[in-house]
Design an enzyme around this catalytic site. Structure first.
Site, mmCIF file in Angstrom:
data_model
loop_
_atom_site.group_PDB
_atom_site.id
_atom_site.type_symbol
_atom_site.label_atom_id
_atom_site.label_comp_id
_atom_site.label_asym_id
_atom_site.label_seq_id
_atom_site.Cartn_x
_atom_site.Cartn_y
_atom_site.Cartn_z
ATOM 1 C CB THR A 216 -0.818 0.003 1.329
ATOM 2 O OG1 THR A 216 -1.676 -1.128 1.359
ATOM 3 C CG2 THR A 216 -1.645 1.260 1.535
ATOM 4 N NE ARG A 244 -8.622 -7.873 2.532
ATOM 5 C CZ ARG A 244 -7.587 -7.042 2.656
ATOM 6 N NH1 ARG A 244 -7.329 -6.163 1.707
ATOM 7 N NH2 ARG A 244 -6.822 -7.088 3.715
ATOM 8 N N GLY A 246 -9.699 -3.999 2.731
ATOM 9 C CA GLY A 246 -8.791 -3.995 3.873
ATOM 10 C C GLY A 246 -8.947 -2.710 4.660
ATOM 11 C CG ASP A 247 -5.433 -1.337 6.595
ATOM 12 O OD1 ASP A 247 -5.330 -1.983 5.530
ATOM 13 O OD2 ASP A 247 -4.454 -0.825 7.169
ATOM 14 C CB THR A 267 1.721 -0.264 4.552
ATOM 15 O OG1 THR A 267 2.892 -0.245 5.374
ATOM 16 C CG2 THR A 267 1.637 1.046 3.798
ATOM 17 N N GLY A 268 0.354 -2.916 5.435
ATOM 18 C CA GLY A 268 0.512 -4.239 6.034
ATOM 19 C C GLY A 268 -0.821 -4.921 6.268
ATOM 20 N N GLY A 270 -4.154 -5.736 6.852
ATOM 21 C CA GLY A 270 -5.314 -4.866 6.961
ATOM 22 C C GLY A 270 -6.315 -5.304 8.013
HETATM 23 N N1 GLY Z 1 -3.226 -2.807 4.200
HETATM 24 C C1 GLY Z 1 -3.730 -3.124 2.936
HETATM 25 C C2 GLY Z 1 -4.745 -4.180 2.956
HETATM 26 O O1 GLY Z 1 -4.798 -4.988 3.879
HETATM 27 O O2 GLY Z 1 -5.510 -4.243 2.048
#
Ligand code: GLY
Length: 377
Positions: A216, A244, A246-247, A267-268, A270
């Site tokens: 990200t 889906r 993520g965060d 990042t990472g 989510g």
């Molecule tokens: N941090 C990005 C995701 O999990 O999509």
């Protein structure tokens, strides 16, 4: 000036040990950093051991700020460089697709001056989701638009649809799909496939241990007058279930900005960040007086403590999460669960983040909780 940095105290270590029933937490902090405004921070987004997309992003954003430009223009223009770059397969054009081979992008933007935010999720065929998220913020009275609706919204604002799947991303997706199971109709091409430069590139960069990383870019800025903005943009988890999220597009998880306090993005992994409202938690801890680094490390500790479903058999976290935090005075930090990662060739990549201020644009090492162990071969 940044607050003086102390090493972990006995109390820190005891408290960490109590909440983390996992081995060998290190909790290493970074050297003290002086603050100057304007300042821009971002994830590193390494394209190679020496090339960083995040560095290009903070440089571009800082130049816009230094010329008196709008801070939202600055951070969005910075991340657009990475969204447009097919060599960053974690963001925008050339992003790794979902399990059906379709690229779906997520992004968020928040402006501390108005406390308004905009986000898009599962957006297909538009390579700059951060620009669309910005328009949701500025041209609607809503925050979050997803899927087909996000595409219609982007087209209504004149965005052109395009194929975002590059040959490299298509080949990586097909390799993953064919390797998934011996019980379906998709058969791997054998060792020849692994000699393909694009597949080799992917395996060398991401290793085989963690074949589904979550890259990200997050970029946050504080202007000379202390206004704070941020944006986060991604293709999300590689080979994800269609739809889906993520965060990254979720305000409070992948991004949060408060003009009185600071900004944080992530990042990472989510799901861990969604379950902790991570970026909001970091900002709230900064509001209570913690430095960006201390707030980010403490939030990471919380995620590691509850993530019992995402641990190695050794008890160590099975994921990487990185927070990028900056406060209103311009003090900043990058903080990660692990100090870095090993590629398939055994090369170690130290976790870093990008910063630009009056001293120039540079990469700095993150503070971290754990040292990554070298995988045994
Ligand atoms: N941090 C990005 C995701 O999990 O999509």
């Amino acid at each position: 000036m940044a607050r003086g940095v102390r090493g972990p105290t006995r109390r820190d270590i005891i408290r960490s040990a109590a909440i983390l029933p996992v081995v060998a937490q290190v909790r290493t902090r970074a050297p003290a950093r002086a603050a100057s405004l304007p300042v821009v921070i971002a994830s590193a987004n390494m394209k190679s051991p020496t090339e960083s997309g995040g560095l290009n992003a903070v440089r571009k954003a800082w130049e816009i700020l230094a010329a008196g430009g709008d801070p939202v223009d600055a951070v969005v223009s910075g991340v657009n460089l990475v969204e447009n770059d097919p060599d960053d397969v974690t963001v925008g054009y050339g992003g790794i697709p979902n399990e059906e081979g379709v690229v779906q992008l997520d992004a968020s933007v928040m402006d501390g001056r108005t406390m308004k935010a905009g986000a898009v999720g599962a957006l297909e065929r538009i390579k700059n989701p951060s620009k669309v998220a910005r328009l949701v913020m500025e041209r609607t009275n809503r925050v979050f638009v997803v899927g087909e609706g996000a595409l219609k919204f982007a087209k209504a604002h004149g965005f052109a649809e395009e194929n975002l799947l590059t040959e490299r991303s298509r080949k990586i997706w097909l390799y993953w799909k064919e390797k998934l199971s011996g019980k379906d109709d998709w058969m791997p091409a054998g060792n020849e496939e692994e000699k393909d430069p694009d597949i080799r590139w992917y395996i060398e960069k991401y290793g085989v241990e963690d074949f589904r990383p979550q890259g990200t870019i997050n970029c946050d800025a504080v202007t000379a007058s202390g206004d704070i903005v941020g944006t986060t943009t991604t293709c999300g988890l590689f080979f994800k279930i269609p739809g889906r999220l993520g965060d990254s597009p979720v305000i409070g998880a992948g991004l949060y900005v408060d003009n009185d306090v600071g900004a944080c993005g992530s990042t990472g992994w989510g799901e861990g960040n969604l379950r902790s409202c991570g970026s909001h938690t970091v900002v709230e801890m900064m509001r209570q007086g913690k430095s960006p680094e201390e707030a980010a490390l403490k939030t990471l500790e919380r995620i590691v403590a509850f993530a019992k479903d995402n641990r190695e058999s050794s008890g160590r976290p099975k994921f990487q999460t990185v927070f990028y935090a900056v406060n209103k005075r311009g003090e900043y930090a990058g903080a990660s669960v692990y100090d870095g990662a090993y590629g398939s060739t055994g090369r170690f990549s130290r976790a870093k983040f990008a910063v630009a201020d009056s001293s120039g644009a540079r990469l700095l090492e993150t503070a971290y909780l754990f040292k990554k162990e070298k995988p045994s071969r």
